[in-house]
Design a protein around this motif. Structure first.
Motif, mmCIF file in Angstrom:
data_model
loop_
_atom_site.group_PDB
_atom_site.id
_atom_site.type_symbol
_atom_site.label_atom_id
_atom_site.label_comp_id
_atom_site.label_asym_id
_atom_site.label_seq_id
_atom_site.Cartn_x
_atom_site.Cartn_y
_atom_site.Cartn_z
ATOM 1 N N ASP A 43 61.882 7.280 11.442
ATOM 2 C CA ASP A 43 61.765 8.496 12.228
ATOM 3 C C ASP A 43 61.115 9.426 11.648
ATOM 4 N N ALA B 258 61.153 10.629 18.326
ATOM 5 C CA ALA B 258 61.737 9.900 17.498
ATOM 6 C C ALA B 258 61.650 8.393 17.286
ATOM 7 N N GLY C 133 57.227 9.156 15.161
ATOM 8 C CA GLY C 133 58.000 7.931 14.290
ATOM 9 C C GLY C 133 57.703 6.398 14.901
ATOM 10 N N THR D 62 65.073 4.372 12.299
ATOM 11 C CA THR D 62 65.066 4.333 10.961
ATOM 12 C C THR D 62 65.816 2.939 10.646
ATOM 13 N N THR E 220 57.898 16.175 18.591
ATOM 14 C CA THR E 220 58.412 15.207 17.999
ATOM 15 C C THR E 220 58.928 13.939 18.483
ATOM 16 N N LEU F 43 61.790 12.649 11.258
ATOM 17 C CA LEU F 43 62.646 13.933 10.721
ATOM 18 C C LEU F 43 63.556 13.452 9.783
ATOM 19 N N THR G 78 59.228 2.818 20.085
ATOM 20 C CA THR G 78 59.892 3.261 21.186
ATOM 21 C C THR G 78 58.761 3.148 22.559
#
Length: 235
Positions: free
Chosen positions: A101, A125, A8, A128, A123, A103, A18
């Motif tokens: 994100d 993160a 993400g 969002t 995965t 998910l 990130t």
């Protein structure tokens, strides 16, 4: 052991990526990126992270159909899943980027379903749109014992009405096509002081829409999210 990374990349700006995502982007051997409809343009996700990609990384652009035709979707996702499995089995670390994100309403979930039992998957993160908007606008999402309800506006205006009547804190995503109905509903329910819409959060063309009224329709882009908190007046 080689693995597959679903990454993400946040929204709007390279500054929202990130540290973990950046570290992962610098170590993968192959990176799959969704292609824009116009092949001459980069996708939003790739625009956000391309400055972090080293020259040694092989970037593979793939177009993913936006359709409800299950057969078309199955063919497209099965094809790329097999590509990824072959590369990881061959010792390559492979990544796939997705906006926001990985998910939350993400195309990546299609891949996860097909790959999780076949290869090692991790995965990463991402931030969002609703978290980015809340921070940028100093707009609290939820507090105390209240629930935070995230609703895709595509469920229809009557279900949106039910959530707005029942809950204090609501995030409305995918509002572009239904904006006029939603704006009318927000005014009808006397929530104008408690709602904010933001288009293109953290991008240069960001638009903060307050109050959320019908006359603001021309400022609404495809990437628009509405936050509503009955405990917080935005003014």
């Amino acid at each position: 052991m080689a693995r597959f990374y679903g990454i993400g990349v946040g929204v709007g700006s390279e500054h929202n990526v990130t540290k973990k995502a950046i570290d992962t982007l610098t170590t993968v051997d192959i990176l799959y990126v969704p292609s824009a409809k116009e092949e001459s343009k980069d996708s939003v996700a790739y625009e956000i992270i391309k400055s972090y990609i080293s020259e040694r990384v092989e970037v593979r652009k793939r177009h993913f159909p936006m359709t409800y035709d299950s057969e078309v979707l199955e063919e497209a996702w099965s094809s790329i899943a097999q590509e990824i499995i072959c590369e990881v089995d061959g010792g390559k670390n492979v990544g796939f980027i997705t906006i926001g994100d990985a998910l939350v309403y993400s195309t990546y979930i299609y891949l996860l379903k097909k790959l999780k039992k076949e290869i090692e998957v991790e995965t990463i993160a991402g931030i969002t749109s609703f978290l980015d908007i809340a921070a940028n606008c100093n707009f609290p999402l939820v507090e105390g014992n209240d629930a935070l309800i995230v609703v895709p506006a595509t469920v229809g205006i009557e279900r949106v009405r039910e959530y707005l009547l029942r809950e204090r804190s609501v995030v409305l995503m995918k509002v572009y096509r239904n904006y006029l109905e939603i704006a009318e509903l927000i005014e009808e329910l006397d929530l104008l002081d408690y709602a904010i819409a933001v288009s293109n959060s953290s991008k240069k063309e960001q638009e903060i829409i307050f109050p959320v009224t019908v006359k603001e329709k021309d400022r609404v882009s495809y990437f628009t999210t509405i936050l509503i908190n009955k405990n917080w007046k935005y003014s």
